[in-house]
Design an enzyme around this catalytic site. Structure first.
Site, mmCIF file in Angstrom:
data_model
loop_
_atom_site.group_PDB
_atom_site.id
_atom_site.type_symbol
_atom_site.label_atom_id
_atom_site.label_comp_id
_atom_site.label_asym_id
_atom_site.label_seq_id
_atom_site.Cartn_x
_atom_site.Cartn_y
_atom_site.Cartn_z
ATOM 1 N N ASN A 19 50.283 30.500 48.188
ATOM 2 C CA ASN A 19 49.969 31.901 47.912
ATOM 3 C C ASN A 19 49.724 32.564 49.267
ATOM 4 O O ASN A 19 48.648 32.426 49.853
ATOM 5 C CB ASN A 19 48.740 31.992 47.015
ATOM 6 C CG ASN A 19 48.454 33.412 46.550
ATOM 7 O OD1 ASN A 19 48.940 34.378 47.123
ATOM 8 N ND2 ASN A 19 47.639 33.546 45.523
ATOM 9 N N LYS A 26 46.766 30.455 50.897
ATOM 10 C CA LYS A 26 46.108 29.530 49.985
ATOM 11 C C LYS A 26 47.125 28.476 49.548
ATOM 12 O O LYS A 26 48.302 28.783 49.369
ATOM 13 C CB LYS A 26 45.583 30.266 48.745
ATOM 14 C CG LYS A 26 44.517 31.299 49.027
ATOM 15 C CD LYS A 26 44.095 31.983 47.740
ATOM 16 C CE LYS A 26 43.088 33.088 47.983
ATOM 17 N NZ LYS A 26 42.725 33.786 46.715
ATOM 18 N N ARG A 101 53.853 32.271 45.037
ATOM 19 C CA ARG A 101 53.543 33.578 44.457
ATOM 20 C C ARG A 101 54.303 34.628 45.271
ATOM 21 O O ARG A 101 54.092 34.780 46.474
ATOM 22 C CB ARG A 101 52.053 33.866 44.523
ATOM 23 C CG ARG A 101 51.688 35.250 44.007
ATOM 24 C CD ARG A 101 50.329 35.691 44.488
ATOM 25 N NE ARG A 101 50.052 37.069 44.138
ATOM 26 C CZ ARG A 101 49.237 37.862 44.836
ATOM 27 N NH1 ARG A 101 48.640 37.418 45.914
ATOM 28 N NH2 ARG A 101 49.045 39.097 44.449
ATOM 29 N N HIS A 189 49.594 41.677 40.006
ATOM 30 C CA HIS A 189 48.602 40.666 39.625
ATOM 31 C C HIS A 189 49.012 39.932 38.351
ATOM 32 O O HIS A 189 48.179 39.447 37.591
ATOM 33 C CB HIS A 189 47.212 41.290 39.431
ATOM 34 C CG HIS A 189 46.601 41.821 40.692
ATOM 35 N ND1 HIS A 189 46.017 43.062 40.778
ATOM 36 C CD2 HIS A 189 46.516 41.289 41.935
ATOM 37 C CE1 HIS A 189 45.586 43.268 42.011
ATOM 38 N NE2 HIS A 189 45.878 42.195 42.733
ATOM 39 N N GLY A 219 39.499 42.093 43.197
ATOM 40 C CA GLY A 219 39.386 41.395 44.471
ATOM 41 C C GLY A 219 39.562 42.418 45.568
ATOM 42 O O GLY A 219 39.262 43.600 45.389
ATOM 43 N N ARG A 250 42.547 49.997 50.216
ATOM 44 C CA ARG A 250 43.613 50.820 49.640
ATOM 45 C C ARG A 250 43.023 51.937 48.791
ATOM 46 O O ARG A 250 41.995 51.773 48.145
ATOM 47 C CB ARG A 250 44.554 49.952 48.802
ATOM 48 C CG ARG A 250 45.483 49.098 49.635
ATOM 49 C CD ARG A 250 46.278 48.146 48.766
ATOM 50 N NE ARG A 250 45.770 46.790 48.831
ATOM 51 C CZ ARG A 250 46.164 45.796 48.053
ATOM 52 N NH1 ARG A 250 47.082 46.013 47.116
ATOM 53 N NH2 ARG A 250 45.657 44.588 48.184
ATOM 54 N N GLY A 343 37.728 37.516 42.560
ATOM 55 C CA GLY A 343 36.526 37.304 43.361
ATOM 56 C C GLY A 343 35.372 38.236 43.064
ATOM 57 O O GLY A 343 34.245 37.794 42.817
ATOM 58 N N ILE A 344 35.611 39.544 43.073
ATOM 59 C CA ILE A 344 34.548 40.496 42.789
ATOM 60 C C ILE A 344 34.172 40.457 41.314
ATOM 61 O O ILE A 344 32.997 40.429 40.949
ATOM 62 C CB ILE A 344 34.980 41.913 43.198
ATOM 63 C CG1 ILE A 344 35.165 41.995 44.716
ATOM 64 C CG2 ILE A 344 33.979 42.950 42.730
ATOM 65 C CD1 ILE A 344 35.806 43.287 45.189
ATOM 66 N N GLY A 345 35.169 40.457 40.458
ATOM 67 C CA GLY A 345 34.903 40.462 39.027
ATOM 68 C C GLY A 345 34.103 39.254 38.570
ATOM 69 O O GLY A 345 33.251 39.358 37.680
ATOM 70 N N GLU A 346 34.359 38.118 39.186
ATOM 71 C CA GLU A 346 33.680 36.885 38.779
ATOM 72 C C GLU A 346 32.285 36.744 39.373
ATOM 73 O O GLU A 346 31.431 36.076 38.778
ATOM 74 C CB GLU A 346 34.523 35.675 39.204
ATOM 75 C CG GLU A 346 35.862 35.573 38.489
ATOM 76 C CD GLU A 346 36.780 34.548 39.124
ATOM 77 O OE1 GLU A 346 36.264 33.627 39.803
ATOM 78 O OE2 GLU A 346 38.010 34.662 38.970
ATOM 79 N N HIS A 347 32.024 37.372 40.540
ATOM 80 C CA HIS A 347 30.812 37.038 41.286
ATOM 81 C C HIS A 347 29.852 38.188 41.542
ATOM 82 O O HIS A 347 28.733 37.942 41.995
ATOM 83 C CB HIS A 347 31.204 36.420 42.635
ATOM 84 C CG HIS A 347 31.996 35.162 42.514
ATOM 85 N ND1 HIS A 347 33.303 35.053 42.933
ATOM 86 C CD2 HIS A 347 31.671 33.964 41.987
ATOM 87 C CE1 HIS A 347 33.746 33.827 42.681
ATOM 88 N NE2 HIS A 347 32.787 33.152 42.106
ATOM 89 N N GLU A 394 45.691 31.569 39.352
ATOM 90 C CA GLU A 394 47.086 31.919 39.597
ATOM 91 C C GLU A 394 47.907 30.705 40.029
ATOM 92 O O GLU A 394 49.091 30.585 39.687
ATOM 93 C CB GLU A 394 47.165 33.000 40.677
ATOM 94 C CG GLU A 394 46.543 34.317 40.285
ATOM 95 C CD GLU A 394 46.294 35.224 41.468
ATOM 96 O OE1 GLU A 394 46.868 36.332 41.494
ATOM 97 O OE2 GLU A 394 45.537 34.819 42.373
#
Length: 420
Positions: A19, A26, A101, A189, A219, A250, A343-347, A394
């Site tokens: 990725n 990654k 990806r 995504h 993220g 962005r 990342g943001i949504g999960e943490h 992913e």
């Protein structure tokens, strides 16, 4: 036992997933010898800050450590570093394929495809549609095509999952000839949303999972996807990855008149505008401090100008996210569940709390303790809408796509050598 299980369990083969972003790569290895394919990789990690002074390499169970990369070709050097580590990890096992990806498949590629020189040339045509990601994934493919032409590579497209969007969600309100040339809303995504769609029945049950679901992939890049019957029917990113939600650097949805003004009146050139919208807008642009939420939350209590800008950036980020969730719910004809991922949504519990407070009129009520513990279910019993946290995966989706494309291998395949 299926042909695939025989093929991999007797040969101990692995799938490598790459990725590639502009400054990070990654990677993950999945054991194709097990059926179903395990969701957890046997090994994974990433190289960060490629092309910068503080490049680092981290892997499963090991803290990131500095890595020296050739400053003349840092991306090639990072790919070679990963290749060497993969070789060391394989031992007597072998790779059966590499999944990549790839952000954009244009109008031609939606389903995963094995990449040869012809496909690679096609995909290079779509670099202007995804300049932050497309060139780097294609560079990795190109390097491997020349180094190991015998090793199958499969491109998995972020736009592919959104092929199910109805035409009314794809057409842009500009002259119709643009639609015929491929200027349309594609959505991104997709590998992340593909994963969430696969696991929702496990979390909600088959019937509820096929209801009206909004998934928030949050993220450094961010978007929403409206699912109905586990298919994409609405999404916030459009022709490019600039559209929709406010992001780290962005802008998200923006009045095109502002862009015309910047070019006509302030005399910004095309490249300058592109750089501003992709790299200097969003949280970074408004706050003037950081593109990262964790760095901004502590600043909002400060009484100075920096605190005011941080408060404005955070309030705008939350407001835009809440408005787009409500808009996506309208496209679905209602809302049964909201899922936070990435990342943001999960943490980030504070972000989830503030967004759900703005959406309380929909009947959302959070369980504060569950939200602080990061789920998996963070709505309380009084909530009319289920709110969940589901870590995305992913890489696993890409590995599955790779195996589907490659199909069963000939029984005469040579014995494993450990050659990557």
């Amino acid at each position: 036992m299926s042909a695939r299980v025989d093929r991999y369990s007797t040969r101990g083969e692995l799938v490598l997933v790459l990725n590639c972003g502009s400054s990070s790569i990654k990677f993950a290895l999945f054991d194709a010898g097990q059926s179903p394919l395990p969701r957890a990789p046997v090994w994974n990690g990433k190289i960060q800050n490629i092309g910068r002074d503080a490049a680092s390499f981290g892997e499963t169970g090991v803290a990131p450590a500095p890595v020296e990369l050739d400053p003349a070709q840092p991306y090639h050097a990072a790919l070679e570093h990963i290749r060497e580590r993969v070789l060391a990890r394989l031992g007597t096992r072998r790779l059966c394929g590499v999944a990549h990806r790839v952000v954009h498949g244009g109008m031609k590629y939606f389903d995963p495809v094995r990449v040869d020189e012809t496909v690679l040339a096609d995909l290079k045509r779509y670099v202007p549609l995804a300049p932050l990601h497309q060139p780097f994934a294609l560079e990795a493919i190109d390097v491997l095509l020349h180094a190991r032409p015998d090793l199958p590579q499969v491109a998995c497209f972020d736009t592919g999952f959104h092929r199910s969007l109805p035409k009314v969600e794809q057409v842009l309100p500009i002259p119709y000839a643009a639609w015929e040339r491929g200027v349309r809303r594609y959505g991104f995504h997709g590998l992340s949303y593909d994963y969430i769609a696969r696991v929702l029945p496990e979390r909600l049950g088959e019937t509820a999972a096929r209801g009206r679901i909004v998934v928030a992939h949050l993220g450094s890049g961010a978007s929403l996807c409206g699912l109905r019957d586990l298919r994409s029917v609405a999404t916030t990113m459009g022709f490019s990855a600039l559209d929709g939600l406010m992001m780290g650097t962005r802008c998200g949805a923006l009045d095109p008149g502002a862009v015309i003004y910047l070019m006509q009146i302030e005399k910004l050139g095309l490249d300058e505008v592109a750089d501003l919208l992709y790299h200097h807008s969003g949280l970074l642009g408004v706050s003037g401090v950081s593109a990262d939420l964790p760095a901004l939350w502590p600043l909002e209590s400060q009484p100075d100008a920096a605190g005011e800008r941080a408060r404005t950036a955070l309030a705008l980020y939350v407001r835009r996210l809440a408005r787009e969730i409500a808009s996506t719910a309208a496209a679905l004809g209602g809302l049964d569940a909201l899922v936070f991922t990435a990342g943001i949504g999960e943490h980030d519990a504070e972000l989830r709390r503030r967004v759900c407070e703005e959406l309380a009129w929909l009947g959302i009520h959070l369980d504060a303790g569950a939200n602080e513990r990061h789920g998996p279910v963070i709505s309380d019993a009084a909530s009319r809408i289920s709110v969940l946290i589901e870590p995305t995966n992913e890489e696993w989706v890409a590995a599955r796509h790779c195996l589907d494309v490659l199909g069963p291998a000939p029984l005469s395949r040579p014995a494993p050598t450990g050659d990557a």
